[in-house]
Design a protein around this motif. Structure first.
Motif, PDB file in Angstrom:
ATOM      1  N   SER A 204       0.828  -1.210   0.000  1.00 32.74           N
ATOM      2  CA  SER A 204       0.000   0.000   0.000  1.00 32.74           C
ATOM      3  C   SER A 204       0.860   1.257   0.000  1.00 32.74           C
ATOM      4  O   SER A 204       0.511   2.255  -0.650  1.00 32.74           O
ATOM      5  CB  SER A 204      -0.926   0.011   1.226  1.00 32.74           C
ATOM      6  N   LYS A 207       2.012   1.791  -3.474  1.00 28.41           N
ATOM      7  CA  LYS A 207       0.925   2.367  -4.274  1.00 28.41           C
ATOM      8  C   LYS A 207       0.827   3.866  -4.033  1.00 28.41           C
ATOM      9  O   LYS A 207       0.615   4.651  -4.963  1.00 28.41           O
ATOM     10  CB  LYS A 207      -0.399   1.692  -3.914  1.00 28.41           C
ATOM     11  N   SER A 212       2.634   0.837  -9.737  1.00 27.70           N
ATOM     12  CA  SER A 212       1.483   0.024 -10.136  1.00 27.70           C
ATOM     13  C   SER A 212       1.539  -1.351  -9.482  1.00 27.70           C
ATOM     14  O   SER A 212       2.577  -1.773  -8.960  1.00 27.70           O
ATOM     15  CB  SER A 212       1.470  -0.148 -11.658  1.00 27.70           C
ATOM     16  N   GLU A 213       0.426  -2.050  -9.514  1.00 29.94           N
ATOM     17  CA  GLU A 213       0.383  -3.420  -9.004  1.00 29.94           C
ATOM     18  C   GLU A 213       1.361  -4.308  -9.767  1.00 29.94           C
ATOM     19  O   GLU A 213       1.996  -5.189  -9.186  1.00 29.94           O
ATOM     20  CB  GLU A 213      -1.042  -3.976  -9.113  1.00 29.94           C
TER      21      GLU A 213
END
Length: 237
Positions: A204, A207, A212-213
Protein backbone atom coordinates in the motif's frame (compact mmCIF):
# COMPACT_ATOMS: atom_id res chain seq x y z
CA UNK A 1 31.76 -26.77 4.38
CA UNK A 2 31.41 -28.12 7.93
CA UNK A 3 33.13 -25.04 9.27
CA UNK A 4 30.65 -22.81 7.48
CA UNK A 5 27.69 -24.81 8.78
CA UNK A 6 29.01 -24.78 12.34
CA UNK A 7 29.68 -21.06 12.07
CA UNK A 8 26.14 -20.46 10.82
CA UNK A 9 24.70 -22.53 13.67
CA UNK A 10 26.71 -20.49 16.17
CA UNK A 11 25.46 -17.22 14.69
CA UNK A 12 21.87 -18.44 14.77
CA UNK A 13 22.23 -19.61 18.38
CA UNK A 14 23.63 -16.22 19.39
CA UNK A 15 20.76 -14.46 17.63
CA UNK A 16 18.21 -16.67 19.39
CA UNK A 17 19.70 -15.88 22.80
CA UNK A 18 19.91 -12.16 22.01
CA UNK A 19 16.40 -12.25 20.56
CA UNK A 20 14.88 -13.70 23.72
CA UNK A 21 16.46 -10.92 25.76
CA UNK A 22 15.26 -8.21 23.40
CA UNK A 23 11.83 -9.82 23.24
CA UNK A 24 11.54 -9.54 27.01
CA UNK A 25 12.70 -5.92 27.08
CA UNK A 26 10.28 -4.98 24.33
CA UNK A 27 7.51 -6.27 26.61
CA UNK A 28 8.85 -4.27 29.56
CA UNK A 29 9.13 -1.04 27.57
CA UNK A 30 5.69 -1.47 26.01
CA UNK A 31 4.17 -1.92 29.48
CA UNK A 32 5.72 1.36 30.61
CA UNK A 33 4.42 3.11 27.49
CA UNK A 34 0.91 1.74 28.00
CA UNK A 35 0.96 2.82 31.65
CA UNK A 36 1.95 6.31 30.52
CA UNK A 37 -0.81 6.41 27.90
CA UNK A 38 -3.35 5.33 30.53
CA UNK A 39 -2.22 8.00 33.00
CA UNK A 40 -4.90 10.64 33.53
CA UNK A 41 -2.39 13.50 33.60
CA UNK A 42 -1.00 12.43 30.25
CA UNK A 43 -4.49 12.06 28.77
CA UNK A 44 -5.55 15.50 30.03
CA UNK A 45 -2.36 17.16 28.82
CA UNK A 46 -2.75 15.59 25.38
CA UNK A 47 -6.43 16.60 25.17
CA UNK A 48 -5.63 20.18 26.18
CA UNK A 49 -2.50 20.71 24.08
CA UNK A 50 -3.02 18.35 21.15
CA UNK A 51 0.42 16.83 21.64
CA UNK A 52 2.44 15.24 24.43
CA UNK A 53 6.17 14.66 24.38
CA UNK A 54 8.42 13.48 27.20
CA UNK A 55 11.26 11.16 28.12
CA UNK A 56 10.28 7.90 29.78
CA UNK A 57 11.71 7.43 33.27
CA UNK A 58 12.81 3.82 32.84
CA UNK A 59 16.53 3.59 33.70
CA UNK A 60 15.85 0.23 35.39
CA UNK A 61 15.15 -1.14 31.90
CA UNK A 62 17.55 0.74 29.64
CA UNK A 63 20.54 0.15 31.95
CA UNK A 64 20.47 -3.47 30.79
CA UNK A 65 20.53 -2.53 27.09
CA UNK A 66 24.07 -1.72 26.05
CA UNK A 67 23.31 0.50 23.07
CA UNK A 68 20.14 2.23 24.24
CA UNK A 69 20.13 5.07 26.74
CA UNK A 70 16.85 7.00 26.56
CA UNK A 71 13.32 6.32 25.35
CA UNK A 72 11.14 9.27 24.31
CA UNK A 73 7.37 9.15 23.83
CA UNK A 74 5.35 11.48 21.65
CA UNK A 75 1.58 11.36 21.25
CA UNK A 76 0.07 13.19 18.30
CA UNK A 77 -3.57 13.48 17.17
CA UNK A 78 -5.14 11.10 14.65
CA UNK A 79 -8.89 11.25 14.12
CA UNK A 80 -9.29 8.02 12.12
CA UNK A 81 -7.71 5.44 14.42
CA UNK A 82 -4.34 4.68 15.97
CA UNK A 83 -0.84 3.97 14.80
CA UNK A 84 2.69 3.67 16.17
CA UNK A 85 6.03 4.61 14.64
CA UNK A 86 9.47 4.54 16.18
CA UNK A 87 13.08 5.19 15.34
CA UNK A 88 16.39 4.10 16.80
CA UNK A 89 18.65 7.14 16.71
CA UNK A 90 22.43 6.93 16.96
CA UNK A 91 25.44 8.93 15.80
CA UNK A 92 26.37 7.92 12.27
CA UNK A 93 29.56 5.83 12.16
CA UNK A 94 29.51 5.81 15.97
CA UNK A 95 31.96 3.81 18.03
CA UNK A 96 30.64 1.18 20.44
CA UNK A 97 31.13 3.69 23.27
CA UNK A 98 29.19 6.40 21.43
CA UNK A 99 26.38 3.97 20.72
CA UNK A 100 25.69 3.81 24.45
CA UNK A 101 24.12 7.27 24.18
CA UNK A 102 21.57 6.24 21.55
CA UNK A 103 17.84 6.94 21.82
CA UNK A 104 14.57 5.33 20.84
CA UNK A 105 11.80 7.74 19.87
CA UNK A 106 8.26 6.39 19.81
CA UNK A 107 5.41 8.30 18.20
CA UNK A 108 1.83 7.26 18.87
CA UNK A 109 -1.02 8.61 16.78
CA UNK A 110 -4.17 8.63 18.92
CA UNK A 111 -7.56 10.37 18.83
CA UNK A 112 -7.99 13.31 21.18
CA UNK A 113 -9.81 11.97 24.25
CA UNK A 114 -8.93 8.36 23.38
CA UNK A 115 -10.68 5.65 25.41
CA UNK A 116 -9.34 2.37 26.78
CA UNK A 117 -10.60 0.46 23.73
CA UNK A 118 -8.03 2.30 21.63
CA UNK A 119 -5.29 1.34 24.06
CA UNK A 120 -6.21 -2.34 23.71
CA UNK A 121 -5.82 -2.11 19.94
CA UNK A 122 -2.54 -0.24 20.38
CA UNK A 123 -0.78 -2.94 22.44
CA UNK A 124 0.19 -5.44 19.67
CA UNK A 125 1.13 -2.63 17.26
CA UNK A 126 3.30 -1.01 19.93
CA UNK A 127 5.07 -4.25 20.84
CA UNK A 128 5.89 -4.96 17.20
CA UNK A 129 7.23 -1.43 16.75
CA UNK A 130 9.41 -1.51 19.87
CA UNK A 131 10.73 -4.98 19.10
CA UNK A 132 11.74 -3.81 15.62
CA UNK A 133 13.74 -0.89 17.01
CA UNK A 134 15.31 -2.97 19.79
CA UNK A 135 16.61 -5.33 17.12
CA UNK A 136 18.32 -2.32 15.53
CA UNK A 137 19.73 -1.34 18.93
CA UNK A 138 21.49 -4.68 19.13
CA UNK A 139 22.98 -4.53 15.63
CA UNK A 140 26.56 -3.49 14.98
CA UNK A 141 27.18 0.00 13.62
CA UNK A 142 28.60 -1.57 10.44
CA UNK A 143 25.34 -3.39 9.75
CA UNK A 144 23.25 -0.28 10.45
CA UNK A 145 25.46 1.99 8.38
CA UNK A 146 25.59 -0.42 5.44
CA UNK A 147 21.84 -0.13 5.00
CA UNK A 148 21.78 3.60 5.71
CA UNK A 149 24.47 4.37 3.13
CA UNK A 150 22.80 2.30 0.43
CA UNK A 151 19.30 3.64 1.04
CA UNK A 152 18.72 6.67 3.30
CA UNK A 153 15.25 6.53 4.90
CA UNK A 154 13.89 9.41 2.83
CA UNK A 155 14.86 7.65 -0.42
CA UNK A 156 13.32 4.20 0.17
CA UNK A 157 10.69 4.60 -2.55
CA UNK A 158 12.83 6.63 -4.96
CA UNK A 159 12.93 3.49 -7.11
CA UNK A 160 11.81 -0.12 -6.88
CA UNK A 161 15.44 -1.23 -6.62
CA UNK A 162 15.99 1.06 -3.65
CA UNK A 163 12.87 -0.30 -1.96
CA UNK A 164 14.14 -3.84 -2.55
CA UNK A 165 17.61 -2.96 -1.24
CA UNK A 166 16.11 -1.39 1.87
CA UNK A 167 13.64 -4.11 2.82
CA UNK A 168 16.05 -6.96 2.09
CA UNK A 169 19.11 -5.40 3.75
CA UNK A 170 20.51 -7.32 6.70
CA UNK A 171 19.53 -4.64 9.22
CA UNK A 172 15.93 -4.27 8.00
CA UNK A 173 15.29 -7.94 7.31
CA UNK A 174 16.25 -8.84 10.87
CA UNK A 175 14.39 -5.92 12.43
CA UNK A 176 11.20 -6.34 10.43
CA UNK A 177 11.00 -10.09 10.95
CA UNK A 178 11.78 -9.79 14.68
CA UNK A 179 9.00 -7.24 15.08
CA UNK A 180 6.57 -9.34 13.06
CA UNK A 181 7.35 -12.45 15.12
CA UNK A 182 6.63 -10.45 18.30
CA UNK A 183 3.33 -9.33 16.80
CA UNK A 184 2.42 -12.90 15.86
CA UNK A 185 3.05 -14.06 19.43
CA UNK A 186 0.87 -11.31 20.90
CA UNK A 187 -1.93 -11.97 18.42
CA UNK A 188 -1.41 -15.75 18.52
CA UNK A 189 -1.24 -16.07 14.75
CA UNK A 190 1.18 -17.82 12.41
CA UNK A 191 4.33 -15.73 11.84
CA UNK A 192 4.40 -16.52 8.12
CA UNK A 193 0.84 -15.18 7.81
CA UNK A 194 1.85 -12.12 9.82
CA UNK A 195 4.62 -11.45 7.29
CA UNK A 196 2.07 -11.54 4.48
CA UNK A 197 -0.19 -9.15 6.40
CA UNK A 198 2.72 -6.76 6.93
CA UNK A 199 3.67 -6.86 3.26
CA UNK A 200 0.17 -5.69 2.39
CA UNK A 201 1.06 -2.49 4.25
CA UNK A 202 4.35 -2.22 2.34
CA UNK A 203 2.44 -2.79 -0.92
CA UNK A 204 0.00 0.00 0.00
CA UNK A 205 2.91 2.33 0.70
CA UNK A 206 4.31 1.57 -2.73
CA UNK A 207 0.93 2.37 -4.27
CA UNK A 208 0.93 5.67 -2.40
CA UNK A 209 4.26 6.52 -4.03
CA UNK A 210 2.80 5.93 -7.47
CA UNK A 211 3.86 2.39 -8.35
CA UNK A 212 1.48 0.02 -10.14
CA UNK A 213 0.38 -3.42 -9.00
CA UNK A 214 2.40 -4.84 -11.90
CA UNK A 215 5.51 -3.20 -10.41
CA UNK A 216 4.80 -4.03 -6.79
CA UNK A 217 3.71 -7.66 -6.93
CA UNK A 218 7.15 -9.01 -8.00
CA UNK A 219 8.78 -6.75 -5.39
CA UNK A 220 6.59 -8.15 -2.62
CA UNK A 221 7.41 -11.71 -3.70
CA UNK A 222 11.15 -11.05 -3.51
CA UNK A 223 10.91 -9.38 -0.11
CA UNK A 224 8.66 -12.19 1.13
CA UNK A 225 11.17 -14.80 -0.02
CA UNK A 226 14.02 -13.15 1.92
CA UNK A 227 11.96 -12.58 5.06
CA UNK A 228 10.47 -16.09 5.04
CA UNK A 229 13.93 -17.61 4.68
CA UNK A 230 15.22 -15.61 7.63
CA UNK A 231 12.13 -16.52 9.65
CA UNK A 232 12.67 -20.24 9.01
CA UNK A 233 16.37 -19.94 9.86
CA UNK A 234 16.06 -18.03 13.13
CA UNK A 235 12.66 -19.35 14.28
CA UNK A 236 12.47 -22.84 12.78
CA UNK A 237 9.56 -23.82 15.03
Amino acid sequence: MKIKINSLKKIIKEEVIKGRKLDWYSTLISREIINAVKDEQVRNYFSKNGRAYFMMDIPHITKNLEWLDRVYLQITPESHGINAHASYEYDLDATDEQRKNSDMKINLEMPIGYSDKYISVLIPILKETIRHELEHSGQSTDVLMDGHKKVPDQEIWKSLKRALDYYTSEAETKAHVAGIVKLSKVKKINAADAIDDYLVRVWSTGKYFGYSEKDLDPLMKRIRSVWQYYLMTRWPK
